[in-house]
Motif scaffolding. Structure first.
Motif, PDB file in Angstrom:
ATOM      1  N   THR A   1       0.843  -1.197   0.000  1.00  0.00           N
ATOM      2  CA  THR A   1       0.000   0.000   0.000  1.00  0.00           C
ATOM      3  C   THR A   1       0.877   1.245   0.000  1.00  0.00           C
ATOM      4  O   THR A   1       1.783   1.351   0.816  1.00  0.00           O
ATOM      5  CB  THR A   1      -0.914   0.026   1.238  1.00  0.00           C
ATOM      6  OG1 THR A   1      -1.679  -1.171   1.278  1.00  0.00           O
ATOM      7  CG2 THR A   1      -1.827   1.240   1.207  1.00  0.00           C
ATOM      8  N   PRO A   2       0.644   2.187  -0.918  1.00  0.00           N
ATOM      9  CA  PRO A   2       1.443   3.416  -0.910  1.00  0.00           C
ATOM     10  C   PRO A   2       1.327   4.139   0.429  1.00  0.00           C
ATOM     11  O   PRO A   2       0.237   4.323   0.953  1.00  0.00           O
ATOM     12  CB  PRO A   2       0.840   4.241  -2.053  1.00  0.00           C
ATOM     13  CG  PRO A   2       0.200   3.224  -2.957  1.00  0.00           C
ATOM     14  CD  PRO A   2      -0.312   2.153  -2.042  1.00  0.00           C
ATOM     15  N   VAL A   3       2.468   4.515   0.974  1.00  0.00           N
ATOM     16  CA  VAL A   3       2.505   5.184   2.274  1.00  0.00           C
ATOM     17  C   VAL A   3       2.924   6.641   2.129  1.00  0.00           C
ATOM     18  O   VAL A   3       2.350   7.530   2.767  1.00  0.00           O
ATOM     19  CB  VAL A   3       3.474   4.452   3.229  1.00  0.00           C
ATOM     20  CG1 VAL A   3       3.660   5.231   4.526  1.00  0.00           C
ATOM     21  CG2 VAL A   3       2.976   3.053   3.527  1.00  0.00           C
ATOM     22  N   VAL A   4       3.916   6.886   1.296  1.00  0.00           N
ATOM     23  CA  VAL A   4       4.480   8.221   1.140  1.00  0.00           C
ATOM     24  C   VAL A   4       4.579   8.556  -0.342  1.00  0.00           C
ATOM     25  O   VAL A   4       4.978   7.707  -1.150  1.00  0.00           O
ATOM     26  CB  VAL A   4       5.886   8.301   1.774  1.00  0.00           C
ATOM     27  CG1 VAL A   4       6.532   9.661   1.504  1.00  0.00           C
ATOM     28  CG2 VAL A   4       5.812   8.040   3.267  1.00  0.00           C
ATOM     29  N   ALA A   5       4.194   9.777  -0.688  1.00  0.00           N
ATOM     30  CA  ALA A   5       4.365  10.266  -2.058  1.00  0.00           C
ATOM     31  C   ALA A   5       5.079  11.606  -2.014  1.00  0.00           C
ATOM     32  O   ALA A   5       4.650  12.521  -1.295  1.00  0.00           O
ATOM     33  CB  ALA A   5       3.010  10.400  -2.745  1.00  0.00           C
ATOM     34  N   VAL A   6       6.182  11.713  -2.741  1.00  0.00           N
ATOM     35  CA  VAL A   6       6.961  12.953  -2.819  1.00  0.00           C
ATOM     36  C   VAL A   6       6.786  13.528  -4.219  1.00  0.00           C
ATOM     37  O   VAL A   6       7.007  12.837  -5.214  1.00  0.00           O
ATOM     38  CB  VAL A   6       8.449  12.690  -2.529  1.00  0.00           C
ATOM     39  CG1 VAL A   6       9.251  13.980  -2.648  1.00  0.00           C
ATOM     40  CG2 VAL A   6       8.620  12.080  -1.137  1.00  0.00           C
ATOM     41  N   GLU A   7       6.390  14.805  -4.279  1.00  0.00           N
ATOM     42  CA  GLU A   7       6.072  15.430  -5.560  1.00  0.00           C
ATOM     43  C   GLU A   7       6.949  16.657  -5.798  1.00  0.00           C
ATOM     44  O   GLU A   7       7.029  17.536  -4.956  1.00  0.00           O
ATOM     45  CB  GLU A   7       4.594  15.870  -5.590  1.00  0.00           C
ATOM     46  CG  GLU A   7       3.613  14.800  -5.170  1.00  0.00           C
ATOM     47  CD  GLU A   7       2.255  15.387  -4.826  1.00  0.00           C
ATOM     48  OE1 GLU A   7       1.876  16.386  -5.465  1.00  0.00           O
ATOM     49  OE2 GLU A   7       1.598  14.867  -3.915  1.00  0.00           O
ATOM     50  N   LYS A   8       7.600  16.678  -6.969  1.00  0.00           N
ATOM     51  CA  LYS A   8       8.369  17.822  -7.444  1.00  0.00           C
ATOM     52  C   LYS A   8       9.316  18.377  -6.374  1.00  0.00           C
ATOM     53  O   LYS A   8       9.344  19.573  -6.101  1.00  0.00           O
ATOM     54  CB  LYS A   8       7.434  18.927  -7.942  1.00  0.00           C
ATOM     55  CG  LYS A   8       6.623  18.509  -9.169  1.00  0.00           C
ATOM     56  CD  LYS A   8       5.822  19.665  -9.731  1.00  0.00           C
ATOM     57  CE  LYS A   8       5.120  19.256 -11.023  1.00  0.00           C
ATOM     58  NZ  LYS A   8       4.358  20.375 -11.623  1.00  0.00           N
ATOM     59  N   LEU A   9      10.089  17.480  -5.787  1.00  0.00           N
ATOM     60  CA  LEU A   9      11.014  17.883  -4.737  1.00  0.00           C
ATOM     61  C   LEU A   9      12.281  18.478  -5.343  1.00  0.00           C
ATOM     62  O   LEU A   9      12.956  17.844  -6.163  1.00  0.00           O
ATOM     63  CB  LEU A   9      11.377  16.673  -3.867  1.00  0.00           C
ATOM     64  CG  LEU A   9      12.378  16.924  -2.731  1.00  0.00           C
ATOM     65  CD1 LEU A   9      11.827  17.947  -1.742  1.00  0.00           C
ATOM     66  CD2 LEU A   9      12.731  15.621  -2.027  1.00  0.00           C
TER      67      LEU A   9
END
Length: 528
Positions: free
Chosen positions: A13-21
Motif C-alpha cells: 500500500t502506498p505510504v508516502v508520495a513525494v512530488e516535485k522535490l
C-alpha cells in the motif's frame, strides 16, 4: 514527531508520495530538481548514487535534520502521507526514523535506557512492533551499557530504538559498512524480515549494496547529471552500470535536464509543521541528565581535588609570604599584625579565591563540556535526539548550564572555606605561641562582623563567580555544538572553548573587581 495510525497499512500500500522535490544546498548547488517518488508499506528500497550526490541530504530532509528554515537551504516540493500534504518550502517534516551509520546510541545510557528514552518521547507503538523489537534484542542484556555490546548488538539496539520513534519510514545509513560477507547477508535477511513484519518502508543508503540489493524491491538512484532520482530494478549489474556511466561522464546531462535553478527562499513557518509535535521534556529524564552533569562538573573527586589544590595554594602562599617576607618584619609586625591579617583576608576571600576558583573550574569544565558535546555532535547523537523527539536543549544545554551554576556556588563556597582554613593553619605554624581565637578575631574582623549572617562582599563574590563560570560553560556549548566532521574538529572546538572561556572569565572577574574596588573604595580607606 510524525504520528502513525493505529493499524499498519497492508504490504504494497502506498505510504508516502513525494512530488516535485527540489533541493539546493546553501552554496547554490542543486541536488534534486522536481523529483517524484513514492514508498509503499513493507518494501525495501536501496537509495544509491555517487558520493556527494545528495543521498544523506535527502534522508536528512525527510527525517527533519534540515529544512528550508535552515540558513541557506532552498527547498521546494510536497510530501503526502496519512492524509496530510506538506509544503516542504514552508514546513519541517519528520517522516523517517534514522539508524545512523555509527548507530548514534547514547553512551551514558544502558541498552534499556536507550530504548526507554525513545519510547517516553513518542506515541506508544503497537504490539506487533513490540514483538519485532523483542525478537531483535532477544540475546541482548538490556541492563548493560551500550558500549559493552558488540557491533552487531549495537546495530540492532539502534534499529529497535529508531522503531520506537514510531515513524512512517525507516532509514538505514550504510548499515553494512565494515561488515564481512556473512554478517552482511545476515543483516540483509534481518532487514527483509523486519520490513515485512512491521509493515513500513525501509530505505537503505548504500555504497556497498551487493548483499542488500538481493532483498530489495527496487532502487532509487540519484543522478547528479540530471539532478534527478531515477528508479531502477533491484539488479546489482544494472545499478553498477548506471553508476559507472555517471562516473565516466559526470557532466553529460540528459536531454530533459535543462539548467535547474534553485527555488526562491520562502517565508518558513516557525512551527515544525503538522507532521511533528514539539518535543516534550520529561521530569525523570531531566533529573537524570542533570544528575550526571552535576556529578561530572561539580561533585566528582577530580573537580573537588582540582579546586581544593588551588585553594590550598592561595591560602598558603598569600599568608606565608605576607608574614614571612614583610619588610622590617620584626619592627612592623607588632604594630600592624591585626591590620595585616584583615588585609590578607580581604585579598584571599574577596579577590584571589573567587578568581582562582573561576579559572580552575572554567579550565576543567569547558574542556569537559566541549569534548562531551563535540563527541555527541560528531557521533550523530544530537541528530538522533532530534529524530527521536528528545529535547537536547533541555537535557543537555539546560542541564550543563544549571550544573555550572550549581558548581559556581558550591565550589566557590568550598574554596572560600578551604582557603581560610589553610590561611589559619599557615598562620598558626608561623606563630605557634598565639591562639587560633586571635586569628579568627583579627582575620574576619572587617569582613564578617559579629551577628551578621553572610560575609561582607558575598554579593560581589557571587556576581563574579556565577556569571563567569556559567558564561564559560555557554561558550563551551557554542563551540561544542558546531558541526564536526573529523576528530580534529572536536579537538579544535575544545581548544577554542578553553581560550574563549578563560578569556571571558578573566575579563569578567577583572572588570567586576575594578568596579567592586571603586564601589567600596571609601569604606576600604576607612577600614584598612
Amino acid at each position: 514527531m510524525s504520528r502513525i495510525p493505529e493499524g499498519r497499512p497492508a504490504a504494497g500500500t502506498p505510504v508516502v508520495a513525494v512530488e516535485k522535490l527540489t533541493i539546493a544546498q546553501p552554496h547554490g548547488r542543486v541536488l534534486l530538481h522536481e523529483a517524484n517518488f513514492s514508498l509503499a508499506a513493507g518494501e525495501v528500497v536501496i537509495l544509491a548514487g555517487p558520493s556527494g550526490s545528495g543521498k544523506s541530504t535527502l534522508v536528512n530532509l525527510l527525517s527533519g535534520a534540515i529544512s528550508a528554515a535552515d540558513e541557506g537551504w532552498r527547498i521546494a516540493g510536497h510530501v503526502s502521507f496519512g492524509g496530510a500534504r506538506v509544503d516542504m518550502s514552508r514546513e519541517r517534516i519528520t517522516l523517517g526514523g534514522v539508524v545512523f551509520q555509527n548507530f548514534a546510541l547514547f553512551d551514558e545510557l544502558t541498552v534499556g535506557q536507550n530504548l526507554a528514552i525513545a519510547a517516553d518521547h513518542n506515541a506508544a507503538v503497537g504490539s506487533a512492533l513490540i514483538a519485532a523489537i523483542d525478537g531483535l534484542l532477544k540475546d541482548v542484556d538490556r541492563d548493560v551499557p551500550v558500549n559493552n555490546c558488540s557491533g552487531g548488538q549495537r546495530q540492532r539496539v539502534a534499529i529497535a530504538r529508531t522503531l520506537l520513534g514510531n515513524h512512517p519510514v525507516l532509514f538505514l545509513d550504510e548499515p553494512n559498512s565494515g561488515l564481512d560477507v556473512s554478517a552482511s547477508k545476515r543483516l540483509a535477511e534481518l532487514i527483509r524480515s523486519l520490513s515485512t513484519e512491521i509493515g513500513v518502508p525501509v530505505v537503505i543508503i548504500a555504497h556497498h549494496y551487493r548483499h542488500l540489493i538481493d532483498v530489495a524491491d527496487r532502487v532509487l538512484m540519484l543522478d547528479p547529471r540530471r539532478h534527478a532520482l531515477v528508479e531502477l530494478p533491484a539488479n546489482a549489474l544494472r545499478l553498477e552500470r548506471e553508476l559507472q556511466a555517471i562516473e565516466a561522464h559526470p557532466d553529460a546531462a540528459g536531454p530533459d535536464a535543462g539548467a535547474p535553478i534553485a527555488p526562491d527562499r520562502a517565508t518558513v513557518a516557525v512551527a515544525a509543521g503538522p507532521t511533528r509535535s514539539s518535543a516534550i521534556w520529561r521530569m525523570g529524564w531531566t533529573l537524570r541528565f542533570l544528575a550526571g552533569y552535576l556529578w561530572e562538573l561539580c561533585f566528582s573527586p577530580s573537580a573537588l581535588l582540582f579546586v581544593g589544590l588551588g585553594s590550598v595554594i592561595v591560602g598558603f602562599v598569600t599568608t606565608w609570604f605576607i608574614f614571612q617576607y614583610l619588610p622590617f618584619r620584626d619592627l612592623l609586625l607588632p604594630i600592624i599584625h591585626s591590620d595585616a591579617l584583615a588585609g590578607v583576608a580581604f585579598a584571599e576571600l574577596r579577590v584571589l579565591a573567587p578568581l582562582t576558583t573561576a579559572v580552575l573550574i572554567a579550565t576543567r569544565n569547558t574542556a569537559l563540556i566541549g569534548a562531551d558535546i563535540g563527541h555527541k555532535v560528531y557521533s550523530d547523537q544530537i541528530k538522533a535526539m532530534r529524530n527521536l523527539n528528545v529535547p537536547h536543549d533541555i537535557y543537555l544545554t539546560g542541564a550543563v548550564l544549571t550544573a555550572s551554576a550549581v558548581a559556581s556556588v558550591v565550589l566557590t563556597l568550598m574554596s572560600e572555606c578551604l582557603t581560610g582554613w589553610v590561611a589559619m593553619v599557615t598562620w598558626s605554624y608561623i606563630f605557634p605561641e598565639d591562639s587560633t581565637y586571635m586569628w579568627r578575631d583579627q582575620y574576619f574582623q572587617r569582613l564578617w562582623p559579629p551577628g551578621q549572617l553572610l560575609m561582607d562582599g558575598t554579593d560581589w563574590i557571587a556576581a563574579k563567580a556565577i556569571p563567569s563560570i556559567v558564561g564559560a560553560a555557554g561558550i563551551a556549548l557554542y563551540f561544542g555544538y558546531k558541526p564536526k566532521s573529523t576528530v580534529v574538529d572536536i579537538n579544535q572546538s575544545i581548544a577554542q572553548a578553553l581560550i574563549w572561556g578563560l578569556s571571558f572569565v578573566l575579563i569578567w572577574q577583572s572588570v567586576l573587581t575594578l568596579v567592586e574596588f571603586k564601589f567600596v573604595s571609601a569604606r576600604l580607606e576607612t577600614t584598612f
